[in-house]
Design an enzyme around this catalytic site. Sequence first.
Site: not given
Ligand code: BES
Ligand code: ZN
Ligand code: ZN
Length: 478
Positions: A246, A251, A258, A269, A328, A330, A332
Amino acid sequence: MIKLDNNLQTTHLSAANIFILTEWDPTQHSFSNDIIRFIESKSETKSDELIEVLILDQYTALYFCSNDKDNNRRIEKCRRAGDKIQQKVLELKIKTTIIHSTSLLKNETLAFAEGIMLGAYQFIPFQSDKTKKQHPLETIIIQNVAIGQTETEKLSNTIKSVYLCRDLVNLPVNHLNTVKLADRLTEMAKACGLGIEILNKKQIESLRMGGLLTVNYGSVDPPVFIILEFKPKHSMNKQPIVLVGKGITYDTGGLNLKTGNFMDDMKLDMGGAAAVATSLQNIALNNIPLHVIALIPATDNRPNGNAMVSGDVITMFDGTTVEVLNTDAEGRLILADALAWAKQYNPMLVIDMATLTGAAARAIGSHGIVAMQQNASQFLEMLKQAGDQTNEKIAEFPFWEDYDNQIKSEIADLKNIGGVEAGAITAGKFLAHFTNYPYIHLDIAGPVFLNKRDSYRCSGATGVGVRILSRMAELLAQ
Ligand code: BES
Ligand code: ZN
Ligand code: ZN
């Protein structure tokens, strides 16, 4: 630099001598009686014990190897003891250390050097006075006839690859956007003999990689799709191993921005991208006879007038339609296109590595990697072994069909979020939809970046992924 020299006289050669011992035999060392008494009084159990002696300006440490019967745990203790020495070396401004193993312990000695080197990592490109901050250690000399040149070189290569991985993750997006990431990886690929192809925005558009393009809509930088390849003449595998990383250079969450301080570390990220790319570097430098390909879809994720919105329906590279219900989620979207792209290689195994979900980090913290597999249970067993050996440990999550319903959309084939429950797993399920080969999904959101220093993993980027994937490649090539 790690050197091997078995012709040195051990004592009085360097400002830091380290002895790795299983048994304490005072006659083997030219210490004074006072010091021998001191050492003996210091330690009763002499298991996983570090005893430091400062004689004039000569720093000497004796490390009594743990008698833990579990190999992997014992080796990890050596790495951590190595980091303790590293901190002393920093404090005393020592340039050279000699590691001497009286009992010719091979893996323990190498782990000790590994802990010193990994712990000595610094990220100082933005410090005005670099020379002041620079780590003093220049050379580690290993004295152990059980260890050969190939082993010390291999260790040096691995350290180099972990360092590069950490640098790439630590660099903020204003210093490492998609274009610069592509440049850095081109430089790396040329230097170590990897093939590299970089698909630009036009090519990505004509390929209709809808996931990568949609996430990129809010960005001022173009998307890139990077393909690295190591194809040695005598590779053990006919079908390649494909690694997918990834590569979200930053992000923000997009329009689902966020909040609070959740954005602060989001330069991390692209930790998956950095790990797969530098694993390939390490595999090439160490000439592991395995045909490996790395795929890196890269963009940042930002809100902007053109950015994707919640409710958008997009068409992915393989034709699957996806309802975006959270911008968020993104990672996937860009990984799905790369996973579908991977089918053309008829791969033996595909492993993706991604900072995919906060849910994975919350579930197991920073101590391990969350894993799921489909048609790859034996490969995952091998990966767990690699994880235990490198202490980049794997925690396997269930991947039952029961979860599939959570990502079904009312108006499209899939939706990009699966509800509050089992967030790490539904993210994995989304990805698995785009695969038709033995597949392992690794979520490194927990261990990729530390806000507080943890021994040789340091603070900031840990470089997680490089050592486990390189070890996995070795096991596969055996
Ligand atoms: N990059 C984040 C996941 C992340 C969070 C990595 C904290 C490292 C530390 C990812 O893109 C994300 O924001 N995921 C969301 C998914 C949700 C919206 C379904 C999450 O985990 O909150
Ligand atoms: Zn991310
Ligand atoms: Zn994200």
